[in-house]
Design an enzyme around this catalytic site. Structure first.
Site, PDB file in Angstrom:
ATOM      1  N   GLU B  36       0.963  -1.135   0.042  1.00 58.68           N
ATOM      2  CA  GLU B  36       0.243  -0.082   0.043  1.00 58.68           C
ATOM      3  C   GLU B  36       0.943   0.727  -0.103  1.00 58.68           C
ATOM      4  O   GLU B  36       1.939   1.579   0.656  1.00 58.68           O
ATOM      5  CB  GLU B  36      -0.661  -0.236   1.155  1.00 58.68           C
ATOM      6  CG  GLU B  36      -2.375   0.776   0.932  1.00 58.68           C
ATOM      7  CD  GLU B  36      -3.276   1.223   2.543  1.00 58.68           C
ATOM      8  OE1 GLU B  36      -3.821   1.357   2.441  1.00 58.68           O
ATOM      9  OE2 GLU B  36      -1.935   0.662   3.288  1.00 58.68           O
ATOM     10  N   ASP B  47      -4.343  11.102  10.316  1.00 56.62           N
ATOM     11  CA  ASP B  47      -2.955  10.624   9.756  1.00 56.62           C
ATOM     12  C   ASP B  47      -2.416  10.860  11.202  1.00 56.62           C
ATOM     13  O   ASP B  47      -2.782  11.903  11.733  1.00 56.62           O
ATOM     14  CB  ASP B  47      -1.952   9.853   8.538  1.00 56.62           C
ATOM     15  CG  ASP B  47      -2.208   9.502   7.840  1.00 56.62           C
ATOM     16  OD1 ASP B  47      -2.878   8.380   7.813  1.00 56.62           O
ATOM     17  OD2 ASP B  47      -3.022   9.965   6.680  1.00 56.62           O
ATOM     18  N   TYR B 161     -12.030  -1.927   4.344  1.00 55.16           N
ATOM     19  CA  TYR B 161     -11.021  -1.670   4.891  1.00 55.16           C
ATOM     20  C   TYR B 161     -11.401  -1.191   6.265  1.00 55.16           C
ATOM     21  O   TYR B 161     -12.637  -0.199   6.872  1.00 55.16           O
ATOM     22  CB  TYR B 161      -9.948  -0.370   4.001  1.00 55.16           C
ATOM     23  CG  TYR B 161      -8.847   0.121   5.006  1.00 55.16           C
ATOM     24  CD1 TYR B 161      -8.907   0.426   6.454  1.00 55.16           C
ATOM     25  CD2 TYR B 161      -7.577   0.414   4.673  1.00 55.16           C
ATOM     26  CE1 TYR B 161      -8.134   0.739   6.674  1.00 55.16           C
ATOM     27  CE2 TYR B 161      -6.051   0.869   5.004  1.00 55.16           C
ATOM     28  CZ  TYR B 161      -6.239   0.813   6.602  1.00 55.16           C
ATOM     29  OH  TYR B 161      -4.828   1.041   7.401  1.00 55.16           O
TER      30      TYR B 161
END
Lengths: 391, 252
Positions: B36, B47, B161
């Site tokens: 990825e 993040d 995911y």
């Protein structure tokens, strides 16, 4: 039109983990925005805690000097010193109705942070405010004000360490604490429903202005307000959008000319903080780090999506003025009228000064969105480095 | 995308430099089942600090979206394994969504995830993916309800995911029962493979999420932390060692 869009702008570009949260905010907002109990509580606070209605004041000396009839909508007289509390009270009250115990917010200059801190103190809620470490330093008085009001100030060290990074960090907090926390966004930005909701809480500015102009027996020809994210301008404009004979002007921060925060004048559409709108970015889609304004409250690379729509549809004319013009306007209004405007609001005044020929003889309402006490240090420093030009 | 108790390794393209990144991606790609690759964005709200800082450095060192795609093309030719890319919406939006997906596809990208794009806003992205043959990856989270999980799965052509917990990316010392409970709850709802990420950093974590029924485990921040900027050889070894250790715990 697709839900949450203004023309092609808006939407809710958010990580999946926040989708239930913004859905909950939207449902609560729709449920209570017409609920008599909520509206009564809100109106009582607006009257007795904020001090509304704010006056619409005819600035006689400035009018004479410019040859323009200038009316100032005195949001600077609201509690905590700006229009920000209108929105914070609305959102924090909603949060309370939702059963949330904790509120987070971002702030640039500190105005939204102080207003959120005051609303949370009033309503007995825990509050944390994210603020870029650069802003923590240049707005230290507001940091202390927030702390006195019982709020935890969280300095942000990432990226450019200003408003945009404070929003990033607030969103990260929200992702982490989504089940207990309400995010109180300070402008007509962010994912749907925030732009619509913040407009709803700020439209009292224009609603009062309309009534006051009627009482004072004059017809408004034009309205001028500064635009950072765009909440005070949207609040002023909202009730006049369909009055086609009222011209509207949004004034962005032209900064030094080279470095600026004039998103609508110099940006192009992009997605930041959940909304599709004009954005200052480089050719690769990286958000600009060179955003600058002497006024920390306008120092943002994005803008509310409805403003982007008003730009494309030409309902509002957007322009910008330089730091130097804003400082001149700050000094002029202080000396002439005994009113010290926030540097943000000084941009709107500077625009009318610059375009006085265009507005000659007309009745112009300027949104004086905040008071300038917070900016005295910045103006003093600026004047040390510059020689004044004549207005 | 086929996942079978797979290890998915993440690194941002261009970190610490474009040149070093090529070697590091190949080193990691040789060990993991799926690579990825992050295309760095200036404002990565999903993040944590490790990926934020790495992305910031990569951008400063010239990691443009175009450059990242051609880097991926070079990596792909060497490793010949599935490559998924992860970025934020403004990157392909600014590039031109259709063009971005077309270029991604021709540079060897198999699937794409956009961290700030959910299925309510994904029509154009899905259409561009379909046209280019790139598979879609969408996120589900511990607060995703049953109907929503099914809907997310129906928009997905690569894998779902799953966020391990309420957090931004980053390493975590322990996985909570929330993670394994969520896997057990969501797995029967989706037809696509299910991969779990965010906070997965040790072989115990990998074993736990695969044991709970996930088809893949995604590790990112831990790989970034093992990189020693300025020492490519040492970094390659560290990536390999960590990947092997994590891989050893997968229960095939």
């Amino acid at each position: 039109m697709k839900k949450g869009y203004f023309g092609k702008y808006g939407g809710a570009f958010m990580p999946e983990v926040l989708v239930p949260a913004i859905g909950e905010v939207e449902r609560t907002f729709l449920k209570f925005s017409n609920d008599p109990r909520f509206l009564k509580e809100m109106n009582d606070y607006l009257k007795d805690f904020v001090g509304r209605p704010s006056p619409l004041y005819f600035a006689e000396k400035l009018s004479k000097k410019l040859g323009v009839n200038v009316y100032l909508k005195r949001e600077d007289l609201c509690h905590t010193g700006s229009h920000k509390l209108n929105n914070c009270l609305g959102q924090c009250l909603l949060a309370k109705y939702m059963g949330k115990k904790r509120v987070i917010a971002e702030t640039g200059a500190g105005q939204h942070g102080v207003a959120t801190a005051a609303a949370c103190a009033l309503l007995g809620m825990e509050c944390a405010v994210y603020m870029g470490s650069v802003d923590v330093e240049r707005q230290s008085v507001n940091v202390f004000r927030m702390q006195l009001l019982g709020t935890k100030v969280m300095p942000v060290e990432s990226g450019s360490r200003t408003l945009k990074d404070a929003i990033n960090e607030a969103l990260r907090d929200w992702i982490t604490n989504v089940e207990t926390t309400f995010y109180c966004i300070g402008s007509v930005i962010g994912p749907h429903p925030y732009p619509a909701m913040v407009k709803q809480f700020q439209r009292i500015i224009g609603k009062e202005t309309k009534e006051q102009a009627k009482e004072m027996n004059f017809k408004i020809d034009a309205m001028v307000a500064c635009v950072g994210g765009g909440s005070n301008s949207m609040g002023l404009f909202a009730d006049f959008v369909n009055d086609r004979d009222v011209e509207m002007y949004g004034v962005e921060a032209g900064g030094t000319g080279e470095k600026h925060a004039a998103t609508l004048s110099k940006g192009r559409p992009g997605v930041l903080h959940g909304t599709l709108s004009y954005l200052l970015q480089d050719e690769n889609g990286q958000v600009s780090e060179d955003v600058h304004s002497i006024s920390a409250g306008l120092d943002y690379p994005g803008v509310g999506p409805e403003h982007s729509h008003f730009k494309d549809s030409s309902r509002v004319t957007y322009d910008n003025v330089l730091d130097s013009q804003a400082v001149e306007a700050f000094l002029l209004l202080s000396g002439l009228e005994g009113i010290m405007p926030a540097l943000e609001s000084a941009h709107a005044i500077a625009y009318v000064i610059a375009k006085k020929e265009k507005f000659k003889g007309k009745n112009v309402v300027i949104c004086l969105s905040g008071r300038g006490d917070k900016d005295i240090g910045i103006v003093t420093d600026y004047l040390k480095g510059h020689t004044r030009s004549k207005v | 995308m086929k996942l079978n108790k797979s290890l998915i390794g993440f690194l941002p393209a261009g970190y610490p430099t474009m040149k070093a990144s090529r070697e590091l991606l190949i080193a990691l790609g040789n060990e993991v089942d799926v690579l990825e690759v992050g295309i760095p964005f200036s404002d990565p709200v999903a993040d944590g600090k490790v990926i934020q800082d790495a992305g910031y450095i990569a951008i400063k060192n010239g990691a443009t979206p175009k450059g990242c795609l051609s880097l991926i093309s070079e990596v792909k030719q060497t490793i010949n394994k599935p490559i998924a890319i992860l970025t934020y919406y403004n990157i392909p939006y600014s590039y031109g969504l259709k063009q971005f997906l077309a270029d991604a596809s021709s540079n060897g990208v198999d699937a794409m995830l956009i961290a700030d794009l959910n299925i309510n806003e994904s029509d154009e992205f899905e259409a561009a993916c379909k046209e280019s043959g790139v598979e879609t990856i969408f996120i589900a989270a511990p607060n995703t309800q049953k109907e929503r999980a099914i809907e997310i799965d129906s928009h997905t052509t690569g894998f779902v995911y799953l966020l391990s917990h309420f957090a931004v990316t980053g390493t975590k010392s322990e996985l909570s029962t929330l993670t394994t409970d969520t896997i057990k709850r969501v797995k029967p709802l989706v037809k696509n493979p299910l991969a779990v990420g965010f906070g997965i950093s040790t072989s115990e974590h990998v074993r736990a999420v695969l044991g709970a029924g996930a088809d893949g485990a995604i590790v990112g921040s831990a790989f970034i932390k093992s990189i020693v900027p300025g020492d490519i050889e040492k970094s390659k070894l560290a990536l390999k060692r960590l990947a092997k250790e994590l891989k050893g715990s997968s229960i095939k």
